[in-house]
Design an enzyme around this catalytic site. Sequence first.
Site, mmCIF file in Angstrom:
data_model
loop_
_atom_site.group_PDB
_atom_site.id
_atom_site.type_symbol
_atom_site.label_atom_id
_atom_site.label_comp_id
_atom_site.label_asym_id
_atom_site.label_seq_id
_atom_site.Cartn_x
_atom_site.Cartn_y
_atom_site.Cartn_z
ATOM 1 N N GLY A 126 0.814 -1.208 0.000
ATOM 2 C CA GLY A 126 0.000 0.000 0.000
ATOM 3 C C GLY A 126 0.845 1.254 0.000
ATOM 4 O O GLY A 126 2.042 1.227 0.333
ATOM 5 N N CYS A 127 0.238 2.377 -0.347
ATOM 6 C CA CYS A 127 0.991 3.629 -0.490
ATOM 7 C C CYS A 127 1.491 4.155 0.850
ATOM 8 O O CYS A 127 2.692 4.421 1.015
ATOM 9 C CB CYS A 127 0.159 4.666 -1.224
ATOM 10 S SG CYS A 127 -1.483 4.959 -0.526
ATOM 11 N N PHE A 128 0.589 4.323 1.835
ATOM 12 C CA PHE A 128 1.034 4.748 3.156
ATOM 13 C C PHE A 128 2.029 3.744 3.731
ATOM 14 O O PHE A 128 3.047 4.118 4.328
ATOM 15 C CB PHE A 128 -0.163 4.858 4.112
ATOM 16 C CG PHE A 128 -0.814 6.210 4.158
ATOM 17 C CD1 PHE A 128 -0.069 7.367 4.348
ATOM 18 C CD2 PHE A 128 -2.190 6.341 4.058
ATOM 19 C CE1 PHE A 128 -0.672 8.618 4.417
ATOM 20 C CE2 PHE A 128 -2.803 7.580 4.121
ATOM 21 C CZ PHE A 128 -2.046 8.719 4.301
#
Length: 339
Positions: free
Chosen positions: A131-133
């Site tokens: 995921g990005c975060f």
Amino acid sequence: MIKVGILGAAGYTGGELIRLLLNHPEAEIVFANSESNAGNKVYDVHEGLIGETELEFSSDMPFNDVDVVFFCFGHGKSEAFLKEHTIPDSVKIIDLAQDFRIASPNHDYVYGLPEIHRAETATCQHLANPGCFATCIQIGLLPLAKAGLLTHDIAVNAITGSTGAGQKPGATTHFSWRNNNFSVYKLFTHQHIHEICQTLNELKTNDAPHVVDTLDEGYDAEGITVDFIPYRGDFTRGIFCTSVVTLDEKPADGSIATLYKDFYKDAAFTHYSDKALDLKQVVNTNKGLVHVDVFGKKAVITSMIDNLLKGAVGQAVQNMNIMFGIDERAGLNLKASAF
């Protein structure tokens, strides 16, 4: 040439993936699937691609004609899709959703964080893209975790651009709401905490405390918590993260910077900077940048990525390159703006 199929090609990640693959020297897009846009030119939806391609969205999914399929679905849709469709065993899958990021005996997906999982990625058939975060937070914490220095609770604050919410309009994505505004959401409950804790526990030394997933019912107050506060920012793309870690003792001058530089010395896109960072250094690139300031026993780690690239399709293409044994940087020679 690597023959590529894209599912969910009409969203933000689908558009960015098409943009990257059109300029990839060793990849060819065979189909870009979108049921609602079938027959339309890709540039009718992703208007920045006008003049770049005459590719049309397709309702067909000729899996036998491709080497790899990218799932650009929303979360939860990848697992459901695989229950209803058969993809040949010879076709590799790169899933950008969260469906298979957590290790389980029920699937064989490798968690594709290249900074630590390059060897596993090189031999896998199915890959779960981080995921990005989670990517942004993890690149800031990996060296400390590997060195066994994460022994106290970790405080994380991170702000993301509006593209992190996807293309479908919502109450908190409209320009009139987002512009000149700032807000917090999913306090301590963001879904990316699961994969962050999974990685930190994978790297911890034998005598280091267990990193606790506070979203699990079995929360152990004796473990290390990752207290994550996400923010919605008044900008389009990028993630800017600060993590505060308490160390057991004050480190020697320069030792933490050396630790990070050694850890990332062979990384293709993640770099340590001696200078304070700003978000424009990573926007529109596949870079991950990290900087650490030390105040006594406190380490303040700044990390940042472009949420659509290093946080999504840029990292996915990087993983594809590794899976097919080609230059890890192929198709990702993207430059940050000078202004």
